[in-house]
Design a protein around this motif. Structure first.
Motif, short mmCIF file in Angstrom:
data_model
loop_
_atom_site.label_atom_id
_atom_site.label_comp_id
_atom_site.label_asym_id
_atom_site.label_seq_id
_atom_site.Cartn_x
_atom_site.Cartn_y
_atom_site.Cartn_z
N ASN A 1 -31.86 8.36 21.43
CA ASN A 1 -31.23 8.38 20.11
C ASN A 1 -30.81 9.80 19.73
O ASN A 1 -31.32 10.38 18.77
N TRP A 2 -29.90 10.35 20.52
CA TRP A 2 -29.39 11.69 20.27
C TRP A 2 -28.22 11.56 19.29
O TRP A 2 -27.16 11.06 19.65
N HIS A 3 -28.43 11.98 18.05
CA HIS A 3 -27.42 11.83 17.01
C HIS A 3 -26.49 13.04 17.01
O HIS A 3 -26.94 14.19 16.93
N GLU B 1 -17.87 10.45 11.02
CA GLU B 1 -18.89 9.47 11.39
C GLU B 1 -19.78 10.00 12.52
O GLU B 1 -19.29 10.58 13.49
N GLU B 2 -21.05 9.76 12.41
CA GLU B 2 -22.00 10.16 13.43
C GLU B 2 -22.00 9.16 14.58
O GLU B 2 -21.75 7.97 14.38
N SER C 1 -21.01 -0.43 20.87
CA SER C 1 -21.56 0.52 21.85
C SER C 1 -20.94 0.25 23.21
O SER C 1 -20.50 -0.88 23.49
N ASN D 1 -21.88 3.56 17.71
CA ASN D 1 -21.77 3.87 16.30
C ASN D 1 -22.20 2.61 15.55
O ASN D 1 -22.81 1.72 16.14
N THR E 1 -24.27 7.97 18.29
CA THR E 1 -25.58 8.04 18.92
C THR E 1 -25.42 7.95 20.43
O THR E 1 -24.69 7.09 20.94
N ASN F 1 -27.39 7.53 24.04
CA ASN F 1 -28.59 7.15 24.78
C ASN F 1 -28.41 7.67 26.21
O ASN F 1 -27.58 7.15 26.96
N LEU G 1 -22.49 14.60 15.58
CA LEU G 1 -21.38 14.47 14.65
C LEU G 1 -20.16 15.19 15.22
O LEU G 1 -20.06 16.42 15.13
#
Length: 393
Positions: A318-320, A247-248, A219, A215, A250, A252, A322
């Protein structure tokens, strides 16, 4: 009944404190057996400390507070205690130390240390009321249906936080802290799985792989596990302690794999190979199938330009996502926040405004990473309070 020290909670911190608090100590707990969280920890083998434990591995409104206790009773001190009791142990990964046998060996160790120190243990005992006296504290207890009144010079709050309420976890320590003028920071579930709406990852339930979860603040590179409810696994649990609602995050999926280079090489060597077949050599097949419509994965390797391969790799790195939330205290391994450290002595764990009142372990606003760090805080804070109490006798 009068004792010098009454410890509320027969968990890791409370039992450790009893070992060092000197004579005339009584430990009470509502459970039928001591150390219940120890018993279930580490898959029944207890991840009792971490070889790399230091202040940077802990979250707190005051990141410096834990330094004194951790320095005065280190992971090496507890490792020595474990070894002296003849308990075989091993490092699993990332400095995490586990019993070769059962977590019950750690409970037995603590119970034996308490016995040798002369501490008494009352189980199935509930706290009714606590009040001050000129000489300390008066605590009314209910033990197996019978009322008891215990007066003490020192009262130790070691009842933990709110995590895993089915085991009897409550906010008792916070209530008592507030009663005696101590502030309590906002609490929330920590080291807990993320949930997502609509059973999004249900087709992937049980699928695991190494991943990097991030975030805006930090990480973690550890295993990721897809579940019926969302995401779990060490990397998720670690990040959850740094996550806030809305908050989103990410993901990897290929943190250590030079996938772009490998795909280009395979395009040259075996261009007729299907793209999804090649990806399944580097990622779980179920995951490739799941991502296929989202990333438009189709065609042969030979059909993919460098730009297309690079775009694919960027998407996998970079897979976002939520999260809708977390599973909450129900499955949380720890409680974030707690008794405000500003009101405690970092050396003794005693309340500055309430002489003879101590707070230790998970009840305090000090929360460790996954991997044995929270047990180390229990040992260190329990030792700090216990030795401080013994010094006053």
């Amino acid at each position: 009944m009068q004792v010098n020290t009454l410890i509320l909670g027969a968990g890791a911190a409370g039992m450790m404190c009893a070992r060092y608090s000197g004579g005339s100590t009584l430990v009470i707990d509502h459970a039928k057996a001591p150390g219940e969280k120890i018993r279930i920890s580490g898959g029944g083998r207890c991840n009792f400390t971490n070889m790399y434990a230091e202040a940077k591995n802990y979250l707190s409104a005051n990141p410096h507070f834990c330094k004194s206790a951790l320095a005065r009773y280190t992971q090496w001190d507890f490792i020595d205690l474990v070894s002296r009791h003849g308990i075989a142990w091993h490092e699993k990964t990332l400095g995490q130390l586990f019993c070769d046998g059962s977590s019950k060996q750690i409970i037995t160790l603590l119970a034996e240390e308490m016995r040798q120190a002369g501490a008494d243990l009352w189980l199935q005992t509930a706290v009714e009321t606590v009040e001050t006296t000129p000489a300390g504290y008066r605590v009314k207890l209910l033990r197996e249906g019978k009322a008891h009144t215990v007066t003490c010079r020192n009262l130790v709050l070691a009842t933990g936080g709110k995590s895993i309420p089915k085991m009897g976890a409550t906010g008792l320590a916070y209530d008592l802290a507030r009663q005696f003028g101590l502030a309590v920071t906002e609490t929330r579930a920590g080291l807990v799985p993320f949930t997502f709406p609509d059973g999004r990852f249900k087709p992937l339930a049980g699928t695991a792989l190494p991943a990097r979860l991030s975030n805006a603040r930090t990480s973690f590179d550890e295993a990721l596990l897809f579940t019926h409810r969302g995401l779990s696994g060490p990397s998720v649990l670690q990040l959850s302690s740094y996550w806030h609602e809305g908050e989103e995050i990410t993901v990897n999926l290929i943190p250590e794999t030079p996938l772009f280079t490998l795909l280009r090489e395979q395009r040259q060597a075996e261009g007729r190979r299907d793209l999804t077949t090649e990806l399944s050599r580097h990622l779980p097949g179920k995951l490739v199938d799941f991502l296929k419509p989202q990333l438009d994965l189709k065609g042969r390797l030979a059909d993919q330009s460098d730009a297309a391969l690079q775009a694919l790799c960027d998407a996998l790195q970079n897979w976002h996502l939520l999260p809708a939330g977390t599973e909450g205290y129900r499955t949380a391994e720890v409680t974030l926040g707690g008794i405000d450290t500003d009101g405690l002595s970092s050396k003794t764990m005693e309340a500055k405004a309430a002489p003879g009142l101590y707070a230790i372990g998970e009840a305090v606003d000090v929360t460790g990473w996954l991997g044995g760090y929270n047990f180390q805080w229990a040992w260190s804070s329990g030792f700090a309070a216990g030795t401080a109490i013994a010094a006053t006798i």
